[in-house]
Design a protein around this motif. Sequence first.
Motif, PDB file in Angstrom:
ATOM      1  N   ILE A   9       0.856  -1.186   0.000  1.00  0.00           N
ATOM      2  CA  ILE A   9       0.000   0.000   0.000  1.00  0.00           C
ATOM      3  C   ILE A   9       0.886   1.227   0.000  1.00  0.00           C
ATOM      4  CG2 ILE A   9      -1.647   1.355   1.351  1.00  0.00           C
ATOM      5  CD1 ILE A   9      -2.914  -1.227   2.260  1.00  0.00           C
ATOM      6  N   VAL A  15      -6.555   7.093   4.564  1.00  0.00           N
ATOM      7  CA  VAL A  15      -7.072   6.158   3.556  1.00  0.00           C
ATOM      8  C   VAL A  15      -6.175   4.932   3.455  1.00  0.00           C
ATOM      9  CG1 VAL A  15      -7.586   5.860   1.107  1.00  0.00           C
ATOM     10  CG2 VAL A  15      -8.268   7.969   2.279  1.00  0.00           C
ATOM     11  N   GLY A  16      -4.867   5.137   3.415  1.00  0.00           N
ATOM     12  CA  GLY A  16      -3.951   4.011   3.348  1.00  0.00           C
ATOM     13  C   GLY A  16      -4.045   3.123   4.573  1.00  0.00           C
ATOM     14  N   SER A  19      -7.249   1.145   4.516  1.00  0.00           N
ATOM     15  CA  SER A  19      -7.140   0.069   3.531  1.00  0.00           C
ATOM     16  C   SER A  19      -6.317  -1.085   4.090  1.00  0.00           C
ATOM     17  CB  SER A  19      -6.494   0.602   2.244  1.00  0.00           C
ATOM     18  OG  SER A  19      -7.264   1.649   1.682  1.00  0.00           O
ATOM     19  N   CYS A 257      -2.726   4.649  -2.623  1.00  0.00           N
ATOM     20  CA  CYS A 257      -3.523   5.443  -1.682  1.00  0.00           C
ATOM     21  C   CYS A 257      -2.795   6.753  -1.369  1.00  0.00           C
ATOM     22  CB  CYS A 257      -3.761   4.669  -0.394  1.00  0.00           C
ATOM     23  SG  CYS A 257      -4.576   3.079  -0.579  1.00  0.00           S
ATOM     24  N   ILE A 370     -12.156   4.022  -6.361  1.00  0.00           N
ATOM     25  CA  ILE A 370     -11.907   2.772  -5.635  1.00  0.00           C
ATOM     26  C   ILE A 370     -12.075   1.660  -6.656  1.00  0.00           C
ATOM     27  CG2 ILE A 370     -12.539   1.337  -3.657  1.00  0.00           C
ATOM     28  CD1 ILE A 370     -13.887   3.836  -2.455  1.00  0.00           C
ATOM     29  N   ASN A 380      -7.213   3.462  -4.396  1.00  0.00           N
ATOM     30  CA  ASN A 380      -8.119   4.009  -3.386  1.00  0.00           C
ATOM     31  C   ASN A 380      -7.650   5.435  -3.129  1.00  0.00           C
ATOM     32  OD1 ASN A 380     -10.034   4.381  -1.428  1.00  0.00           O
ATOM     33  ND2 ASN A 380      -9.228   2.881   0.017  1.00  0.00           N
ATOM     34  N   ALA A 381      -8.082   6.347  -3.960  1.00  0.00           N
ATOM     35  CA  ALA A 381      -7.559   7.719  -3.928  1.00  0.00           C
ATOM     36  C   ALA A 381      -8.581   8.665  -4.546  1.00  0.00           C
ATOM     37  CB  ALA A 381      -6.233   7.800  -4.694  1.00  0.00           C
ATOM     38  N   SER A 394     -14.089   3.569   2.599  1.00  0.00           N
ATOM     39  CA  SER A 394     -13.344   3.318   1.367  1.00  0.00           C
ATOM     40  C   SER A 394     -12.446   2.094   1.504  1.00  0.00           C
ATOM     41  CB  SER A 394     -12.493   4.541   1.012  1.00  0.00           C
ATOM     42  OG  SER A 394     -13.308   5.657   0.739  1.00  0.00           O
ATOM     43  N   GLY A 395     -11.817   1.947   2.680  1.00  0.00           N
ATOM     44  CA  GLY A 395     -10.991   0.768   2.908  1.00  0.00           C
ATOM     45  C   GLY A 395     -11.804  -0.510   2.823  1.00  0.00           C
TER      46      GLY A 395
END
Length: 405
Positions: A9, A15-16, A19, A257, A370, A380-381, A394-395
């Motif tokens: 990742i 977000v990271g 995820s 991410c 996503i 995922n950004a 989102s994750g």
Amino acid sequence: MRTPRTALIIGAGVVGMASAYALARRGVAVTILDAMPGAGMGASYGNGRQLSYGYTDALASRDLLGKIPRLALGCDPAFRIYPRFDAVSIKWKLQFLRNCTERKFRQNSLNGLMLARKSRDAMAALLAKHDIEFGHRTAGKMLLFDNNAAFSRGRAIMYMKARHQERQMALTYDEATKIEPALNAVAHPVAGVIYSPTEQTGNAAVFADRLGDVVSREYGVSLRFNVVVTGIESDRNHAVVKMDSGDELQADIAIVCSGAAAGKLLRSTNIKAPIYPMKGYSFIAPATKASPQVSITDVVRKLVFTRIGDEMLIAGLADLGDDSADVRPERMADLIASAQAAFPEAADYRATRNHWSGLRPMTPNSLPIISRPSPTLAINAGHGMLGWTLAMGSGEKLAERIFAN
């Protein structure tokens, strides 16, 4: 597409980290890479700290469309469009304009609302399982409108969300001051208020750091900081992430991410993701006796006032196309002056600190990308101004997509 056993990742913001948590819980061996010396030090660091699960309004709208000529000329101190004429900028702006219709505004805003609900549920599940301290509390949120036309528009959006069981209410100024007496010190007329009593706050940067501790300790996630990723190579079998040190790492899948940097990184894989920087600013100042407890958003002036303990974090401004994370002194001065003029007793403006700017990764429709464009690459950004709000959902959505294939 096969389910990956290992993942790299890229990006250790909220977000990271979300995820990583979603994938590691499902048995994936995860390594997180980030160019900063710690987690949550990019756009997650100085954001408005509001978990605005009900305020998911898309930026592109018919209302904004009519203001674009003024914005391009720099007539609005809260929102500036910096002239750029490269192919990436032009294409993004054309896509943005195509989203400036009422139909697309409603569709994009409701899609954001559904993801925000997923995020709220995922955050509740995380905190029920792991004790993470990040200043989290249910503060409620008020949107202030200073003219009747804007308030009428706000009520129309509220009714749209009410049909999807979102709890919000329209208040007169007098009704709002009974809930939050600090509004008596607002220095401009308030035509009305939209109030969301269940909205939350919390320090996103602290959350990212503490969640990093959890995923490392409980799920075996490897955290590698001060690592600059320069490119990704992927085929049907594995992904290779290249770093500026010359080293390479290999995994079953690489997941981007990395916020506003994601678009450029993805172009190294021949994937064109419409992610464009919109710069925001924030600062911290001591709270006063007149500081609000409820989170406040001044809609017209694009100001956010969030109380965290004995401090106020004040965030705002939207500078589209400024891709430098450096603080422009004149823009910081604009933010402080605008906040003080709008809400003079909200904070002790004589003692501001943590002057910060960061790049929000905007998409034309204000919705994150996503996706899994290939068996060994996922994205995922592009969460824009709602990365903190949408991160946990989102994750989960990313992990569900990966494990569904």
